[in-house]
Design an enzyme around this catalytic site. Structure first.
Site, PDB file in Angstrom:
ATOM      1  CB  CYS A 226      -1.108  -0.134   1.055  1.00  0.00           C
ATOM      2  SG  CYS A 226      -2.407   1.100   0.853  1.00  0.00           S
TER       3      CYS A 226
ATOM      4  CG  HIS B  85      -3.494  -3.268   3.032  1.00  0.00           C
ATOM      5  ND1 HIS B  85      -2.506  -2.955   3.963  1.00  0.00           N
ATOM      6  CD2 HIS B  85      -4.238  -2.191   2.719  1.00  0.00           C
ATOM      7  CE1 HIS B  85      -2.432  -1.613   3.705  1.00  0.00           C
ATOM      8  NE2 HIS B  85      -3.552  -1.154   3.448  1.00  0.00           N
TER       9      HIS B  85
ATOM     10  CD  GLU C 240      -1.224  -6.358   4.750  1.00  0.00           C
ATOM     11  OE1 GLU C 240      -0.761  -6.428   3.410  1.00  0.00           O
ATOM     12  OE2 GLU C 240      -1.226  -4.949   5.190  1.00  0.00           O
TER      13      GLU C 240
HETATM   14  N1  GLN Z   1      -1.632   6.702   2.898  1.00  0.00           N
HETATM   15  C1  GLN Z   1      -1.921   5.978   1.999  1.00  0.00           C
HETATM   16  C2  GLN Z   1      -3.245   6.334   1.391  1.00  0.00           C
HETATM   17  O1  GLN Z   1      -4.175   6.587   1.910  1.00  0.00           O
HETATM   18  C3  GLN Z   1      -1.694   4.752   2.010  1.00  0.00           C
HETATM   19  C4  GLN Z   1      -2.616   3.898   3.120  1.00  0.00           C
HETATM   20  C5  GLN Z   1      -2.077   2.511   3.387  1.00  0.00           C
HETATM   21  O2  GLN Z   1      -1.123   2.243   3.284  1.00  0.00           O
HETATM   22  N2  GLN Z   1      -2.896   1.706   4.277  1.00  0.00           N
HETATM   23  O3  GLN Z   1      -3.709   6.046   0.543  1.00  0.00           O
END
Ligand code: GLN
Length: 547
Positions: free
Chosen positions: A390, A522, A524
């Site tokens: 992410c 994600h 995970e």
């Molecule tokens: N801060 C980033 C966003 O909002 C990544 C979010 C994250 O890593 N879950 O897009």
């Protein structure tokens, strides 16, 4: 209510943090192995409507379901132990319950009555539990009530459980998970705090049927008898749950004291001969038998309140690393590196050479960001396997834009809204949410499909699949305007939303780098002990120098 469905409520005694979530997950696992489909539910007493607005240093990881609901990390354990996806009805907070009641009141849904905690809030809780049980088509629901007996906050949930038992005495069971200290100065296991917790539960009108004694050491026959007499139960109903190295041993430990048979008997159910324990036993053994070690560094930022909080904040990432390592006969060793220390230069970048692979996990905000970018540049140049999750993928794009495409000062607009090169930017649909400070539950959340490019590292990891589904939690995206410039750096967008608009996976080809891959989603959240995640498995394979 559907007749015959069984409900097991799990409540905590003495103190929190002794593994009620793992105990609940293990009960679910054991009953399924005996042939009863189980529905696991978490009840969180706080007033947040979901877990999405909480800082991970406060409450650990925010676990996202397919539906997009942002929940407590225990839901992650449930899915991992059951090897199954759970629905949003399996999670409940006080905030959710009160909001529903208040919204209904505003809509005259109570027909002019005075709306009160009893019966209205209680009934809302009971209805949600019964609805989740019905939606799941399972035979047994196991409901974990967050917090500890005696808390002000969770009393209404215990009251709802008591009421359900009053209506269906044959179908409801109470399990208490209580802590038994072994004070060093005394050198003996003390049962009194657990006795008091049981008395406290009795004062709510609830008699626990089973007591799971969590302690550093196993409970001996003497302690079991003492507890049984004072807590009004048979000694067989006191289950020993000593500390373990691997949480995947917990179901097997419970079985040593015959927990699943005890549960079935107490519920008036026969064992039906399900899949049995074999698969789980094998997994639990693998957790101890890794012959070669694989060293992974996680460069993160949620460290500030100590190591315990830290590992809680990234629990799904840690577990995902474990499952892929176990499956390959490896022993994972995880090191936490604070991004801020790379930023200040306190930690030299050469430190990274010690590791087989580096992960930059999800995150928000500015802290440590330049440190993470330095790390990504270093592992790209030094060809150290890298996996970005992410934020870790977004920063991969920022790094290539700055250092390869020569877009000086390129950034994500999350950090630098005025950057000349907004390579990561907010989606149009999100602008309004941010402007109105409408943050709760408004990110791009939950499962979305992703189309994979044939022949890419990602597609090969997923065994040639052309379309996958993964869970998301982010507000920002790769800015379509800059895609051509980024692609010129050699970075390949090997996973995209099926309409081709959103970039889901970025990677360098294998001919250029052994593993340099990031996902906007994600992975995970879908890694399970009995089905490790393909991208983690490929990363671990390369990081361990394996073939
Ligand atoms: N801060 C980033 C966003 O909002 C990544 C979010 C994250 O890593 N879950 O897009």
């Amino acid at each position: 209510m559907r007749g015959g469905h069984k409900y097991i409520f799990v409540v905590g005694g003495v103190m929190s943090g002794v593994g009620k979530g793992v105990a609940t997950s293990s009960i679910g696992r054991l009953l399924e192995e005996k042939g009863y489909p189980v529905n696991l539910m978490k009840v969180d007493p706080y007033l947040n409507v979901d877990a999405g607005t909480m800082n991970p240093t406060e409450h650990g990881e925010v676990f996202v379901l397919d539906s997009g609901l942002e929940t407590d990390q225990d839901m992650g354990n449930y899915e991992r132990f059951l090897n199954r996806t759970l629905g949003p009805e399996n999670y409940m907070t006080s905030g959710m319950v009160y909001k529903a009641v208040i919204d209904r009141e505003r809509n005259l849904g109570y027909g002019g009555k005075c709306v009160e905690a009893i019966p209205h809030v209680r009934d809302e809780i009971v209805e949600r539990i019964v609805r989740a049980a019905e939606a799941s088509r399972s035979a047994v629901s196991v409901i974990e009530i967050g917090g500890t007996v005696g808390d002000f906050q969770n009393a209404m949930f215990i009251e709802a459980a008591r009421y359900l038992k009053l209506e269906h005495p044959e179908d409801v069971l109470f399990v208490m998970v209580a802590y038994l200290p072994v004070p060093k100065s005394i050198g003996e296991m003390k049962t009194r705090p657990a006795q008091h917790a049981m008395q406290m539960l009795s004062s709510y009108g609830v008699q626990a049927d089973i007591l799971i004694g969590r302690s550093e050491l196993p409970l001996d026959a003497r302690r079991k008898e003492k507890l049984a007499v004072s807590c009004n139960m048979r000694p067989e109903a006191v289950i020993s749950a000593p500390d373990v190295d691997s949480i995947y041993d917990v179901p097997l430990n419970f079985e040593k004291d015959g927990l699943s048979d005890l549960l079935l008997k107490s519920l008036g159910l026969e064992a039906k001969g399900g899949e049995g324990h074999a698969a789980w036993k094998e997994l639990a053994a693998k957790a101890h038998n890794g012959s070669r070690s694989v060293d992974i560094a996680i460069v993160g930022k949620y460290f500030d309140t100590g190591d315990f909080v830290l590992s809680d904040a990234y629990i799904s990432v840690i577990e995902a690393i474990k499952f892929s390592s176990y499956a390959q006969g490896l022993k994972p060793s995880i090191t936490w590196l604070n991004a801020k220390e790379f930023e200040s230069g306190k930690l030299p970048l050469e430190t990274l050479k010690k590791y087989g692979g580096v992960i930059v996990p999800g995150g928000f905000g500015e802290t440590g960001i330049e440190g993470k970018l330095k790390v990504i540049e270093y592992v790209r140049r030094e060809k150290i396997p890298y996996f970005g999750l992410c934020y870790g993928m977004q920063l991969m794009v920022v790094e290539s834009a700055r250092n390869v495409a020569g877009l000086k000062g390129a950034h994500t607009t999350e950090i630098d809204p005025a950057t000349k090169y907004p390579v990561i930017a907010i989606m149009e649909s999100q602008k309004k949410n941010v402007a109105e400070q409408n943050y709760g539950g408004t990110m791009r959340l939950g499962a979305y499909p992703c189309a994979l490019e044939k022949g890419s590292v990602a597609s090969e990891a997923y065994e040639g699949a052309s379309r996958i589904s993964e869970r998301h939690r982010h507000r920002y995206e790769v800015n379509p305007e800059f895609i051509p410039a980024i692609e010129k750096t050699g970075l390949v967008f090997s996973g995209k939303s099926p309409d081709g608009i959103l970039m889901e996976i970025a990677e360098l080809p294998r001919s250029v780098h052994p593993f340099f891959l990031g996902t906007q989603f994600h992975p995970e959240f879908l890694a399970r002990p009995l089905s490790p995640h393909p991208l983690f498995s490929e990363f671990i394979r390369v990081a361990s120098g394996g073939k």
